[in-house]
Scaffold this motif. Structure first.
Motif, PDB file in Angstrom:
ATOM      1  N   LYS A   1      -5.969   4.527  -6.638  1.00  0.00           N
ATOM      2  CA  LYS A   1      -7.147   3.664  -6.546  1.00  0.00           C
ATOM      3  C   LYS A   1      -8.098   4.145  -5.460  1.00  0.00           C
ATOM      4  N   TYR A   2      -7.548   4.800  -4.445  1.00  0.00           N
ATOM      5  CA  TYR A   2      -8.355   5.263  -3.318  1.00  0.00           C
ATOM      6  C   TYR A   2      -7.943   6.676  -2.924  1.00  0.00           C
ATOM      7  N   VAL A   3      -8.857   7.386  -2.234  1.00  0.00           N
ATOM      8  CA  VAL A   3      -8.557   8.701  -1.672  1.00  0.00           C
ATOM      9  C   VAL A   3      -8.927   8.664  -0.196  1.00  0.00           C
ATOM     10  N   THR A   4      -7.978   9.090   0.667  1.00  0.00           N
ATOM     11  CA  THR A   4      -8.238   9.126   2.098  1.00  0.00           C
ATOM     12  C   THR A   4      -8.430  10.567   2.552  1.00  0.00           C
TER      13      THR A   4
ATOM     14  N   THR B   1      -3.141   1.926  -3.869  1.00  0.00           N
ATOM     15  CA  THR B   1      -2.500   3.222  -4.076  1.00  0.00           C
ATOM     16  C   THR B   1      -3.463   4.280  -3.558  1.00  0.00           C
ATOM     17  N   VAL B   2      -3.006   5.093  -2.598  1.00  0.00           N
ATOM     18  CA  VAL B   2      -3.901   6.001  -1.872  1.00  0.00           C
ATOM     19  C   VAL B   2      -3.424   7.440  -1.979  1.00  0.00           C
ATOM     20  N   ALA B   3      -4.290   8.305  -2.476  1.00  0.00           N
ATOM     21  CA  ALA B   3      -3.996   9.739  -2.535  1.00  0.00           C
ATOM     22  C   ALA B   3      -4.645  10.430  -1.342  1.00  0.00           C
ATOM     23  N   MET B   4      -4.035  11.506  -0.894  1.00  0.00           N
ATOM     24  CA  MET B   4      -4.595  12.299   0.186  1.00  0.00           C
ATOM     25  C   MET B   4      -5.697  13.200  -0.359  1.00  0.00           C
ATOM     26  N   GLU B   5      -6.629  13.587   0.484  1.00  0.00           N
ATOM     27  CA  GLU B   5      -7.691  14.502   0.053  1.00  0.00           C
ATOM     28  C   GLU B   5      -7.117  15.831  -0.411  1.00  0.00           C
TER      29      GLU B   5
ATOM     30  N   MET C   1       0.861  -1.181   0.000  1.00  0.00           N
ATOM     31  CA  MET C   1       0.000   0.000   0.000  1.00  0.00           C
ATOM     32  C   MET C   1       0.899   1.234   0.000  1.00  0.00           C
ATOM     33  N   VAL C   2       0.608   2.213  -0.885  1.00  0.00           N
ATOM     34  CA  VAL C   2       1.414   3.429  -0.944  1.00  0.00           C
ATOM     35  C   VAL C   2       0.525   4.658  -0.767  1.00  0.00           C
TER      36      VAL C   2
END
Length: 290
Positions: free
Chosen positions: A266-269, A251-255, A232-233
């Motif tokens: 793939k996701y946004v936190t 793969t996670v981007a910040m809001e 997870m990145v």
């Protein structure tokens, strides 16, 4: 199942105060206790990363200098991907035609070209780009200014660095003239031996093409025996795209990330100021029942 978590620092792991929140640190340690390996993947050099992490008790792997150096949890250097002397010369020859501040980033210090007075002005300008509402006098009193100044050395030019045989991990450019930076980006884009990215609209970061977070992280985790779908990145800026565009498990981007970065993930936190890394880690632990 996710067995490795790798996170960018500024704008991601750290809040806008450039600190790691206790809640985030606690979530990372919960993940580590569950058997998940944690890694830092930052554009900072190791010294700059440790300036914010040294009192946290965090033990992890480090991909620093945007991929120019990898260190294990014992802080041993595993590999480096520095800019060759020839590449430095070619890049410097291209960028010095423009009125832009040039910083040579190394494993220890940032080397800035100019007189001591010119370098101090460039430091203030750099911080004003990121803290627009602060006056010169206010900036001079900040801990960030003191840290950057202590981590900077003045050189007359690239030749002086070559004579001292100082390895260059990254060349950092900054300016409030974003149109000029776009022109520089186009000029540098013709060079296939380098990678050009940015953390903010007001900067460019130039590394050896092999020194990018995503490919370096992939190489390192596979050497450790992990697969890409076990990783997870987290990231927020354009210099994180090389991680977020790869087919890692999550793969996670910040809001607070740019639209381009969010589109790649793939996701946004939640945002960095809302402890988005901690939130995503705890959601992961729930789903993995650990």
């Amino acid at each position: 199942m996710i067995r490795v978590i790798a996170s960018d620092m500024d704008g991601t792991l750290l809040g806008d105060d450039h600190r790691i929140a206790p809640e985030t640190l606690e979530a990372i340690k919960e993940a580590q206790e569950a058997g998940i390996r944690f890694m830092i993947a930052t554009g900072r050099n190791f010294k700059g990363a440790m300036a914010e992490l040294q009192d946290t008790g965090l033990v992890c792997d480090y991909v620093v200098g945007s991929g120019a150096e990898v260190r294990d949890p014992m802080q041993n250097v595993i590999e480096t991907r520095v800019l060759s002397r020839e590449l430095c010369r070619r890049v410097y020859k291209s960028v010095k035609k423009f009125p832009v501040s040039v910083i040579f980033c190394t494993d220890g210090y940032d080397y800035r070209v100019g007189t001591p007075e010119e370098v101090e002005e460039s430091l203030i300008l750099e911080l004003q780009l990121f803290h627009e509402n602060m006056t010169r006098e206010e900036i001079l009193k900040t801990s960030v200014y003191r840290r950057i100044k202590e981590n900077s050395k003045v050189v007359s030019g690239l030749k002086e660095m070559e004579e001292k045989k100082i390895p260059v991990y990254k060349i950092f450019l900054f300016s409030d003239d974003t149109d000029m930076l776009e022109q520089i980006d186009k000029v540098l884009g013709e060079n296939r031996d380098i990678a050009v990215a940015s953390s903010f609209p007001t900067n460019l970061e130039i590394t050896d093409v092999r020194a990018q977070k995503g490919p370096v992280l992939k190489n390192y985790i596979e050497r450790l025996g992990y697969a890409m779908d076990e990783v997870m990145v987290f990231g927020d800026s354009l210099n994180d795209l090389s991680m977020l565009e790869m087919d890692f498990g999550a793969t996670v981007a910040m809001e607070n990330a740019s639209p381009e970065v969010k589109a790649a993930a793939k996701y946004v936190t939640k945002s960095n100021n809302e402890h988005g890394v901690a939130y995503a880690i705890r959601e992961l632990l729930k789903r993995q029942n650990v």
